[in-house]
Design an enzyme around this catalytic site. Structure first.
Site, PDB file in Angstrom:
ATOM      1  N   SER B 149       0.852  -1.189   0.000  1.00 57.72           N
ATOM      2  CA  SER B 149       0.000   0.000   0.000  1.00 57.72           C
ATOM      3  C   SER B 149       0.897   1.251   0.000  1.00 57.72           C
ATOM      4  CB  SER B 149      -0.947  -0.065   1.205  1.00 57.72           C
ATOM      5  OG  SER B 149      -1.936   0.934   1.154  1.00 57.72           O
ATOM      6  N   ARG B 210     -12.549   7.020   8.581  1.00 61.07           N
ATOM      7  CA  ARG B 210     -12.038   5.652   8.629  1.00 61.07           C
ATOM      8  C   ARG B 210     -13.009   4.662   7.989  1.00 61.07           C
ATOM      9  NH1 ARG B 210      -7.415   2.822   8.536  1.00 61.07           N
ATOM     10  NH2 ARG B 210      -7.617   0.822   9.543  1.00 61.07           N
ATOM     11  N   ASP B 291      -8.839  -5.016  -6.247  1.00 63.23           N
ATOM     12  CA  ASP B 291      -8.471  -3.794  -5.512  1.00 63.23           C
ATOM     13  C   ASP B 291      -9.234  -2.598  -6.082  1.00 63.23           C
ATOM     14  OD1 ASP B 291      -7.157  -1.597  -4.330  1.00 63.23           O
ATOM     15  OD2 ASP B 291      -5.246  -2.662  -4.277  1.00 63.23           O
ATOM     16  N   HIS B 320      -7.947  -4.409  -1.726  1.00 62.55           N
ATOM     17  CA  HIS B 320      -6.709  -3.733  -1.336  1.00 62.55           C
ATOM     18  C   HIS B 320      -6.092  -4.338  -0.079  1.00 62.55           C
ATOM     19  CE1 HIS B 320      -3.857  -0.431  -1.425  1.00 62.55           C
ATOM     20  NE2 HIS B 320      -4.057  -0.242  -0.139  1.00 62.55           N
ATOM     21  N   ASP B 321      -6.914  -4.870   0.818  1.00 60.56           N
ATOM     22  CA  ASP B 321      -6.404  -5.417   2.085  1.00 60.56           C
ATOM     23  C   ASP B 321      -5.820  -6.819   1.957  1.00 60.56           C
ATOM     24  OD1 ASP B 321      -6.570  -3.369   3.852  1.00 60.56           O
ATOM     25  OD2 ASP B 321      -8.355  -4.080   4.909  1.00 60.56           O
TER      26      ASP B 321
END
Lengths: 346, 346
Positions: B149, B210, B291, B320-321
Site C-alpha cells: 500500500s 475511517r 483492488d 486492497h487489504d
C-alpha cells in the site's frame, strides 16, 4: 381523494454535473399539466398517512401512458414541454426514448422529496403513490413503467403490487434489493449529513454526502480521463484534481435539497426488497457492467428470478449514471421495449 | 545525527478489524531493539526540517536486512518478538513471509504519524527517513524493501532515490502514482475530518473518514457475504448490516490516531509520484484484481514502465487489504522474491 392542477412552479434547471443536456428535437413542443393529489396511504413502516403527491403529465391525453421514474434526486419534471419549458431531469431522452408525441409521460415528486415527511419511506409506498395518481387520472393501465436507479426499484414494487396497472417494466440500474456494500456507502453519506447537522451546518454535511454519492455514481475510468492532473498544494494542503468539480456539483445540489428528504430517500433505497418471483409483468432489466453501486451480478440474479424477465447489458465509463449520460443506447433499449406496448393500449 | 535505543513502549494490539491475527510459529522468539533518530531532512514540500524517526529492528544482527513498510496506519512494530511480544501489524507474515531468523526486519513509524509534523509530507521524505535510519544502523545495503500500500509507494521512492541501498523491491498494491478516483475518495475522507474539527468533534469526523477508507480497502463481494441481513429500523432510522462492524473498527482506530497524522499521511498518498523508469532496482509488483483503490491497470502500467520489473497478480475478495488477509499467497510471493537476495548479502 382529490386532485387539482396547480400553476407552473419554478423548476430547477437540470443539474449539469450529472446530466448531459441535449436539447430535444421536438417539432411542436408537447403540452403538459401538473397537479397535486392528497391521498391516504398505508405506508409500510409509518402506518396510515395522508400525503400530498405532486405529479406532472406530458403528452397527448389519448396516448398510452408511460410512468417515468429516476433516481432519488429526480422529480416530476422529466422533460421540457410547451407549458414547462425548463429542461427536465431526463431531457436527453425527450423525443427519442421518451416521445411525448406518441406517449403520455407521468412522473411524480417522490414521497418525502419536500422534506415534510420525516418517517421511514419504502419503495412500496412510492409505488402505491403512483397507483393513486393513476386512479386520480382515470388511467386503468399504463403502457409501461420506465424506472432508472431508485425508479427501477419503485417500478419493481409497482409491478409486484399493482400488476394489473402496467403492461411492461423497464428497470435500469436498479435491483430487487440494495447491495450490502452500496448500503454501507449510503449509510456513510447519511452519517455525513448527521455530522453536519450536529453543528447546525447542514450544508457542509449534505455537500460531503453528495460528493460521496457522486463517486458511487461514476467510475475510476471516467475520473482517470478527466482528473489526471497532479494535486496542488493550496494553503499548504493537497487539493486533488477532482475536488473543484465535486464541490461545484455538490453546491448546486445542496441548494435544492432538504436534508430530511435526502436522509429518508437514501434510506428508502436500503429498505427496498422485492421478491423477483412476485414481479409477473414482462420486464427488461438493463445493467451497466461498470456500475459500482448496482453490481452486474445482482441484476443477473434479478433477471433470472423474474418469471418474464430479460436482461440487456451495456458498457459505460459513466457506471451507474449511464442512464443519464448514454442517451443513444438507452433510447435504443426504450424503443425496443416499447414497440409492443404502443399499439394495443392507445 | 544521533540515535538511541528506547525502552519498550506500549504498542497497540493489531487491529482485528483489518488484520487476521495469526500467532507466529517461531521456535525461539527473535530479539528486537527500538530506537529514535533525530535527522535533518530536505523535505520535498516543507523544506529542511529536523525530524524524529522512530524505528524497530527484529532479528539477528548479522542477518540480511529487509525494510518492511505497510499502509499509512502501519508502524515500526511489524511482528512480535521476545522484547516486544504484542502482535504487530503484519503478524500473520511472521515466520513465513517475514522470517526473523533468516532476516533482520527494519520498520519505522511514518514521518508525521505522531501528529507533530503538520506540513505536507511526501513519500520521498519517508524514503529519505528510512535511508537515514540505515545510515544510523551502519547498513550499507538492504537485501530488500517489502512495501505494501503506501509502503509500496515509499519503496518505489526509496529505490528511485537510493538505488545503491537496496537489492530488490517488492511493491504490493501500491503504484507509481495515486489513481485520480482514489485520490477523490481520500479527499472526501479528509473533508469528513475537517467537518468534525469544525464542530470540535474530531472523533466523529475521524470515525467517518475511517469507515470511508474501509470501504475502499474492501470489496462488494466480501460485504455481500458478511452483511447480507436486511436493514433494521432503530429509533425510526434505517441501520444497515455493515454499520456495527464499520463503527466498531473505526472506534478502535480513532482511539490511536491523531487527526493531523491522518490528514498528512492521507494527503501524502495523493502527492506521491515516481517515474517508473527511475526505479532501476529489480522489482516485483504485486496486484490484486479486486483492488478498488489501486486498479490493476495502474500496476500493469507500473510494471511495464520499470526497467527491471515483473508483476504477480492475485485474486482476493479482500481487495486492497489482501496483503493483510491472504497470508499464504503473500508469503509465497515474498519467499520467491527473497530467494536470490538472501545468500549474497548476509
Amino acid at each position: 381523494m382529490s386532485f387539482a392542477a396547480t400553476p407552473a412552479l419554478a423548476e430547477p434547471v437540470a443539474d449539469a454535473c450529472r446530466y448531459v443536456p441535449h436539447v430535444a428535437d421536438v417539432p411542436s413542443a408537447p403540452r403538459a399539466i401538473r397537479g397535486q393529489l392528497r391521498a391516504t396511504l398505508s405506508m409500510r413502516h409509518a402506518g396510515e398517512r395522508d400525503v400530498d403527491i405532486a405529479w406532472e403529465v406530458v403528452g397527448p391525453v389519448d396516448a398510452p401512458l408511460l410512468i417515468v421514474a429516476g433516481g432519488i434526486s429526480a422529480h416530476r419534471h422529466a422533460i421540457a414541454s410547451h407549458d414547462f419549458p425548463e429542461n427536465g431531469w431526463w431531457q436527453n431522452q425527450s423525443g427519442s426514448g421518451l416521445d411525448a408525441r406518441r406517449f403520455r409521460l407521468l412522473s411524480i415528486d417522490w414521497l418525502g422529496a419536500d422534506g415534510s415527511l420525516d418517517v421511514a419511506i419504502d419503495s412500496a409506498d412510492q409505488a402505491d403513490a403512483i397507483a393513486a395518481v393513476l386512479d386520480a387520472l382515470g388511467v386503468a393501465k399504463a403502457a409501461a413503467f420506465i424506472g432508472s436507479s431508485y425508479g427501477a426499484m419503485v417500478g419493481l414494487q409497482f409491478a409486484a403490487r399493482h400488476p394489473q396497472r402496467v403492461r411492461r417494466l423497464v428497470a435500469i440500474s436498479g435491483a430487487h434489493r440494495a447491495h450490502p456494500y452500496a448500503s454501507a456507502w449510503r449509510a456513510l453519506q447519511r452519517q455525513a449529513v448527521a455530522l453536519g447537522q450536529l453543528q447546525c451546518d447542514e450544508g457542509q454535511g449534505l455537500a460531503l454526502a453528495r460528493q460521496l454519492a457522486m463517486l458511487s455514481y461514476r467510475t475510476p475510468n471516467e475520473f482517470a480521463e478527466r482528473f489526471d492532473a497532479a494535486p496542488q498544494l493550496v494553503h499548504g494542503r493537497a487539493r486533488v484534481a477532482a475536488q473543484d468539480y465535486l464541490e461545484h456539483c455538490a453546491a448546486t445540489w445542496v441548494a435544492r435539497t432538504s436534508p430530511t428528504a435526502f436522509l429518508r430517500l437514501s434510506e428508502s433505497i436500503d429498505l427496498h426488497r422485492v421478491d423477483p418471483r412476485e414481479v409477473r409483468v414482462p420486464t427488461t432489466v438493463v445493467a451497466i457492467v461498470e456500475d459500482r453501486l448496482v453490481p452486474l451480478d445482482d441484476l443477473f440474479a434479478l433477471a433470472e428470478g423474474l418469471p418474464r424477465g430479460e436482461i440487456r447489458v451495456l458498457r459505460s465509463k459513466y457506471g451507474h449514471d449511464a442512464f443519464l449520460t448514454e442517451p443513444r443506447e438507452i433510447a435504443d433499449i426504450l424503443g425496443k421495449s416499447l414497440e409492443d406496448v404502443c399499439g394495443d393500449v392507445a
